[in-house]
Design an enzyme around this catalytic site. Structure first.
Site, PDB file in Angstrom:
ATOM      1  N   ARG A 110      46.793  36.317  31.819  1.00  0.00           N
ATOM      2  CA  ARG A 110      45.726  36.654  32.580  1.00  0.00           C
ATOM      3  C   ARG A 110      45.578  38.303  32.121  1.00  0.00           C
ATOM      4  NH1 ARG A 110      46.087  35.444  38.685  1.00  0.00           N
ATOM      5  NH2 ARG A 110      47.591  37.132  38.749  1.00  0.00           N
ATOM      6  N   LYS A 213      41.732  41.082  36.842  1.00  0.00           N
ATOM      7  CA  LYS A 213      42.518  41.922  37.777  1.00  0.00           C
ATOM      8  C   LYS A 213      42.598  43.306  37.516  1.00  0.00           C
ATOM      9  CE  LYS A 213      46.934  40.823  40.481  1.00  0.00           C
ATOM     10  NZ  LYS A 213      46.274  40.830  41.661  1.00  0.00           N
ATOM     11  N   GLU A 249      36.352  34.439  47.878  1.00  0.00           N
ATOM     12  CA  GLU A 249      37.700  34.459  48.158  1.00  0.00           C
ATOM     13  C   GLU A 249      38.012  35.749  48.951  1.00  0.00           C
ATOM     14  OE1 GLU A 249      40.489  35.931  44.854  1.00  0.00           O
ATOM     15  OE2 GLU A 249      38.899  37.020  43.733  1.00  0.00           O
TER      16      GLU A 249
HETATM   17  N1  PLP Z   1      42.691  36.725  44.267  1.00  0.00           N
HETATM   18  C1  PLP Z   1      43.124  38.082  44.133  1.00  0.00           C
HETATM   19  C2  PLP Z   1      41.854  39.137  44.637  1.00  0.00           C
HETATM   20  C3  PLP Z   1      44.224  38.791  44.137  1.00  0.00           C
HETATM   21  O1  PLP Z   1      44.838  39.995  44.119  1.00  0.00           O
HETATM   22  C4  PLP Z   1      45.143  37.721  44.199  1.00  0.00           C
HETATM   23  C5  PLP Z   1      46.638  38.288  43.697  1.00  0.00           C
HETATM   24  O2  PLP Z   1      47.281  38.228  42.699  1.00  0.00           O
HETATM   25  C6  PLP Z   1      44.902  36.248  43.833  1.00  0.00           C
HETATM   26  C7  PLP Z   1      43.738  35.995  44.162  1.00  0.00           C
HETATM   27  C8  PLP Z   1      46.113  35.485  43.669  1.00  0.00           C
HETATM   28  O3  PLP Z   1      46.365  35.372  42.321  1.00  0.00           O
HETATM   29  P1  PLP Z   1      47.968  35.056  42.098  1.00  0.00           P
HETATM   30  O4  PLP Z   1      48.186  33.832  42.911  1.00  0.00           O
HETATM   31  O5  PLP Z   1      47.833  34.792  40.712  1.00  0.00           O
HETATM   32  O6  PLP Z   1      48.677  35.774  42.648  1.00  0.00           O
HETATM   33  C1  COI Z   2      49.420  39.848  44.399  1.00  0.00           C
HETATM   34  O1  COI Z   2      49.554  38.850  45.064  1.00  0.00           O
HETATM   35  O2  COI Z   2      50.314  40.057  43.467  1.00  0.00           O
HETATM   36  C2  COI Z   2      48.266  40.716  44.487  1.00  0.00           C
HETATM   37  O3  COI Z   2      48.392  41.459  43.292  1.00  0.00           O
HETATM   38  C3  COI Z   2      47.687  41.068  45.626  1.00  0.00           C
HETATM   39  C4  COI Z   2      47.690  42.311  46.014  1.00  0.00           C
HETATM   40  C5  COI Z   2      46.531  42.961  46.685  1.00  0.00           C
HETATM   41  C6  COI Z   2      49.222  42.826  46.696  1.00  0.00           C
END
Ligand code: PLP
Ligand code: COI
Length: 372
Positions: A110, A213, A249
């Site tokens: 990612r 991200k 989201e």
């Molecule tokens: N959506 C957003 C905007 C996020 O910042 C995060 C955190 O990383 C997620 C979703 C969840 O992603 P993940 O499960 O890969 O941490």
């Molecule tokens: C995460 O869940 O790892 C994120 O990057 C979200 C962040 C806003 C703490």
């Protein structure tokens, strides 16, 4: 195992510290005297971070460093034009005292997908994984012990650095990984329902950077989060920016919904971050519990009455059940009183964290052990 004596603040490269004769100090075999169970989601300074520089078209050897402050040029494109991105991961101590990462290959993939979108160099997979492993290993004393409910949060980041003024990509980049022991992202003890408020602001345009991200997405969301919190919500929920009908989201997590029919659905959208936790929860639901799952557009107002339970999924958020949603000037309650954790969220949460903590067999092969 343990914390390392780092005399110069910088170690020569990313090879295992012991190969440089850096020896663990006996007293550091033990963990730091933190109140692990009381940790929130805040930065705690640990001993080491990892840094590697990309310049003149190639990655230079990286190293562990002890200095937490960065010195970068005032013209750095990361500072002005947000040419930067990051990842979020956790290391956990398992029941049998191993230290494990959760699906780190997906974070590496990612980060590179985001890097390409923002015209930054890819971080080679090997460099990404070795950097994460080195930092986790070097900060062993800061990894919360099994049973504490806390974890070591890992923040890989890639930033454009160096002299620049016009709108163009940086010529040099720093890849850095730091860690911090953390507790729950939302203020609560144990699994408790959170609330979301639908934002009037848009997080991401359909063909914008919402599925990457990139830090810029989060700066734009700070005001939305503040407004949601002023309404008493834990954070903002975004609808699609084209029609303001479909669920996108939350500010820091993807959404999953249990329908009254028993099906588990999650929004399909080009504008959301592809959450590794969401993907895992959907896989657990379907493969472990035989729950019918679907990824599709979800019209909040039209479909709300068919929702039984909702959850917010993310590395920081884990799987937080959602009890109440504010939209159209009122609170809409889920699962009885809006505070109770529903049975499906409870079982999906239990299965996810049991897997992440090595309490059950890793049948999906999602755990990556960091040899200490
Ligand atoms: N959506 C957003 C905007 C996020 O910042 C995060 C955190 O990383 C997620 C979703 C969840 O992603 P993940 O499960 O890969 O941490
Ligand atoms: C995460 O869940 O790892 C994120 O990057 C979200 C962040 C806003 C703490």
């Amino acid at each position: 195992m343990g914390t390392y004596v780092d005399i110069h603040g910088v170690l020569p490269d990313n090879t295992a510290l012991s190969e440089y004769g850096v020896q663990p100090m006996d007293e550091n075999f033990s963990k730091k005297p933190l109140k692990w169970a009381e940790l929130g989601f805040q930065y705690v300074k640990t001993d080491f971070r990892y840094s590697a520089i990309f310049q003149e078209g190639k990655w230079l050897p990286g190293s562990l460093v002890s200095e937490e402050n960065l010195i970068i040029h005032e013209g750095s494109p990361s500072l002005h034009y947000a040419q930067q991105c990051f990842e979020g991961m956790k290391a956990q101590t398992t029941q049998d005292d191993r230290v494990v990462l959760f699906r780190p290959n997906l974070n590496s993939e990612r980060m590179n997908r985001t890097a390409s979108r923002l015209l930054m160099p890819e971080v080679p997979h090997k460099l990404f994984i070795e950097a994460v492993e080195e930092v986790v290993r070097a900060n062993y004393a800061w990894i919360p012990p099994y049973g504490s409910g806390a974890a070591l949060y890992i923040r890989p980041m890639l930033i454009g650095v160096g002299e620049n003024l016009g709108l163009k990509p940086a010529r040099a980049f720093e890849f850095r990984v730091f860690v911090s022991p953390v507790g729950p992202y939302y203020k609560s003890s144990g699994l408790a329902a959170i609330s979301l408020a639908v934002s009037d602001f848009d997080r991401a345009a359909p063909q914008g950077t919402g599925s990457y991200k990139a830090g810029a997405n989060y700066a734009g969301g700070l005001l939305a989060t503040l407004k949601a919190q002023e309404l008493g919500a834990s954070e903002a929920l975004y609808l699609d920016s084209a029609s303001h009908r479909f669920i996108d989201e939350a500010g820091s997590a993807n959404i999953v919904i249990v329908l009254k029919t028993g099906e588990l659905i999650t929004p399909s959208s080009e504008a959301i971050l592809p959450s590794i936790t969401k993907r895992s929860v959907m896989e657990i639901a379907s493969e472990q519990f035989g729950i019918k799952t679907a990824e599709r557009a979800i019209d909040l107002r039209v479909e709300f009455n068919s929702f039984a339970e909702m959850g917010a999924c993310g590395t920081a958020a884990v799987l937080s059940p959602i009890g109440r949603i504010y939209f159209d000037s009122e609170w809409h309650i889920l699962n009885g009183d809006g505070y109770t954790v529903g049975p499906v969220m409870q079982k999906l949460y239990d299965s996810l964290v049991q897997l992440q903590r090595g309490e059950v067999e890793d049948k999906f092969c999602w755990l990556h052990e960091v040899k200490i």
